[in-house]
Design an enzyme around this catalytic site. Structure first.
Site, PDB file in Angstrom:
ATOM      1  CB  SER A  74     -23.271  18.594  20.538  1.00  0.00           C
ATOM      2  OG  SER A  74     -23.909  19.425  19.605  1.00  0.00           O
TER       3      SER A  74
ATOM      4  CG  ASP B 232     -30.928  18.029  22.058  1.00  0.00           C
ATOM      5  OD1 ASP B 232     -30.772  19.104  21.439  1.00  0.00           O
ATOM      6  OD2 ASP B 232     -29.982  17.338  22.448  1.00  0.00           O
TER       7      ASP B 232
ATOM      8  CG  HIS C 117     -27.503  20.521  22.912  1.00  0.00           C
ATOM      9  ND1 HIS C 117     -27.872  19.557  22.010  1.00  0.00           N
ATOM     10  CD2 HIS C 117     -26.261  20.937  22.550  1.00  0.00           C
ATOM     11  CE1 HIS C 117     -26.900  19.391  21.121  1.00  0.00           C
ATOM     12  NE2 HIS C 117     -25.907  20.208  21.446  1.00  0.00           N
TER      13      HIS C 117
END
Length: 507
Positions: free
Chosen positions: A228, A447, A477
């Site tokens: 991320s 995602d 994710h």
């Protein structure tokens, strides 16, 4: 909800690894070099080596197991003044289990920004057990986070008041003014409580700290796993220190070409895509399901829903509760249960609990400070300071992109850094890394928080021969530990230096 999403979602995505045989092609990645661990490695002069000691239990928590050790590394507060004031960056380490075949250290960042690697890595480490055979697993709190001079901006009562009283999708001039004033008040609190560190918490400085950590650990090259926001940090490191890039994986990739409005736009697309997939998975027409949620949010905006705790679920908390389970397909049933409770009973205990989880609120009403660090880092990075008028102008486009999340994200562009006390560093981060070793860039097609398109752009920005794109066809994710194919490719890359063919797809 903000550009990169809460780090809790990134941790949830690292489930038990399913190992599959991947078809590997291409060149070998350069082996990590570490003093005493590789024939090609050599000690690099740098900061004092960490003094590893048994970890202490955090307030209200428990200490990690006996295999973990903690330390700090001193780094310059201002990297342009290397002989000036310093801050201590907190580290945690679990040594490689096969010491005779040790490759070096592997540094992790799980995202946020604002996630504490010292807290998260011990909880997530089981997912990286195979990598731990030959790497020391090392987590750190980036500057401005938790034990590394963590930014604090509000107390729990002020945080609770804001979540209860501030409408994050204002409909009237009064609500709009309160929304913008609250953002400015948050920034003023950061300046008052954390003013010394606030100008120095940007991503580029955290990347410079990573190189200091690499040197302190005695590694000639950096091995790094970023998830991320950790991918933005990794891309920034590669740009600043291409010659020190060893084996690096970026999973759930932030689009390096997007400014703050672009990130909000990407997330409107990504979360709506995930919501559509959720409705399709449960046999409901996505357009009809979206319309049902829009109507529910309209009703909640007019009259918040009760809960058994006596707290109410307002529209802003409802949006947060809806978005939280979309980070992982495993969590989709919790959204179904929360919406079912509202429909059947008219109460919102489940949806409020989901929002509380995202916002870092525990059962005693205490909030963590991840959102404080997240905002401070984001606003230190981004130059843009959209006004209320500019946010309002985005509403038609953003509603079209996502009737559920679009208005929230459009207004977020203005409220997040409203009248922030520190100027931002750039419009978009720089990730070009000519001469760096191959970097694996993993994007998942479903995602929600960092949509797949950002992975393609990151691979392009890193440069030809550097960015190696791996596409995971799936939901959620983060792909490592969720996709057996991706996990196998990443393990082979880290452990054996095998670089998959650029453009490889995992079904």
């Amino acid at each position: 909800m903000r550009v990169h999403g809460r780090v809790r979602r990134a941790v949830a995505a690292t489930g038990a690894a399913l190992l599959m045989t991947g078809l590997l092609a291409g060149c070998d990645a350069q082996a990590p070099s570490s003093a005493g661990s590789s024939p090609s490695g050599s000690a690099v002069a740098g900061p004092r080596p960490p003094d590893w000691k048994r970890c202490e239990a955090p307030e209200g928590g428990s200490a990690p197991g006996p295999d973990w050790r903690c330390a700090t590394v001193d780094v310059p507060l201002d990297h342009s003044k290397p002989d000036g004031d310093t801050i201590a960056v907190a580290l945690i380490r679990k040594q490689a289990t096969d010491k005779g075949r040790r490759l070096g250290s592997m540094l992790f960042n799980f995202g946020g920004p604002g996630g504490s690697g010292v807290e998260i890595l011990p909880r997530a480490a089981a997912s990286y057990g195979r990598l731990n055979t030959r790497y020391d697993l090392v987590g750190f709190d980036p500057r401005g986070v938790a034990a590394s001079s963590g930014v604090r901006c509000r107390d729990d009562a002020e945080q609770e008041r804001a979540y209860r009283e501030i409408d994050m999708t204002p409909d009237t001039p009064a609500e709009e003014a309160a929304f913008i004033d609250d953002g400015a008040d948050f920034g003023a609190g950061c300046a008052r409580l954390s003013g010394a560190v606030l100008p120095h918490v940007g991503t580029a400085n955290a990347a410079r700290d990573m190189d200091e950590i690499r040197r302190a650990l005695g590694d000639g090259k950096l091995s790094y796993f970023g998830v991320s926001y950790g991918t933005e940090l990794g891309g920034t490191y590669a740009h600043l220190f291409p010659e020190h890039v060893g084996r690096v994986v970026l999973d759930a990739v932030v689009d390096p070409t997007a400014d703050s409005v672009g990130h909000a736009r990407n997330q409107a697309i990504g979360f709506q895509r995930a919501l559509d997939n959720y409705f399709t998975d449960r046999g409901e027409d996505p357009e009809a399901g979206t319309g049902r949620l829009v109507e529910l949010l309209r009703r909640i905006d007019e009259e918040p829903l009760p809960t058994s705790s006596g707290r109410e679920l307002n529209e802003s908390l409802a949006i947060t509760g809806i978005v939280t389970p979309l980070y992982s397909k495993r969590s989709w049933p919790s959204l179904t249960a929360a919406l079912g409770e509202i429909e059947a009973q008219g109460t919102a205990d489940r949806l409020l609990a989901l929002a509380d989880s995202y916002n870092g609120r525990d059962e005693k009403g205490r909030y963590d400070t991840q959102s404080h660090s997240q905002r401070a880092i984001s606003c230190a990075d981004a130059k843009a300071r959209p006004t209320a008028a500019e946010a309002r102008a985005l509403l038609p486009e953003f509603r079209e992109l996502s009737p559920v999340f679009g208005p929230f994200l459009a207004w977020d562009t203005a409220g997040w850094c409203a009248r922030w006390p520190v100027e931002g560093e750039h419009d978009t981060p720089e990730a070009s890394a000519p001469g760096a070793a191959p970097i694996l860039v993993v994007g998942t097609t479903g995602d929600p928080a960092t949509p797949y398109e950002g992975a393609r752009r990151m691979a392009d920005e890193l440069g030809k021969g550097v960015g190696v794109l791996v596409t995971n066809e799936g939901e959620g994710h983060g792909a490592y530990g969720e996709s057996g194919c991706v996990t196998s490719l990443v393990d082979a890359y880290f452990l054996d230096g095998k670089v998959p063919a650029d453009g490889r797809t995992c079904p």
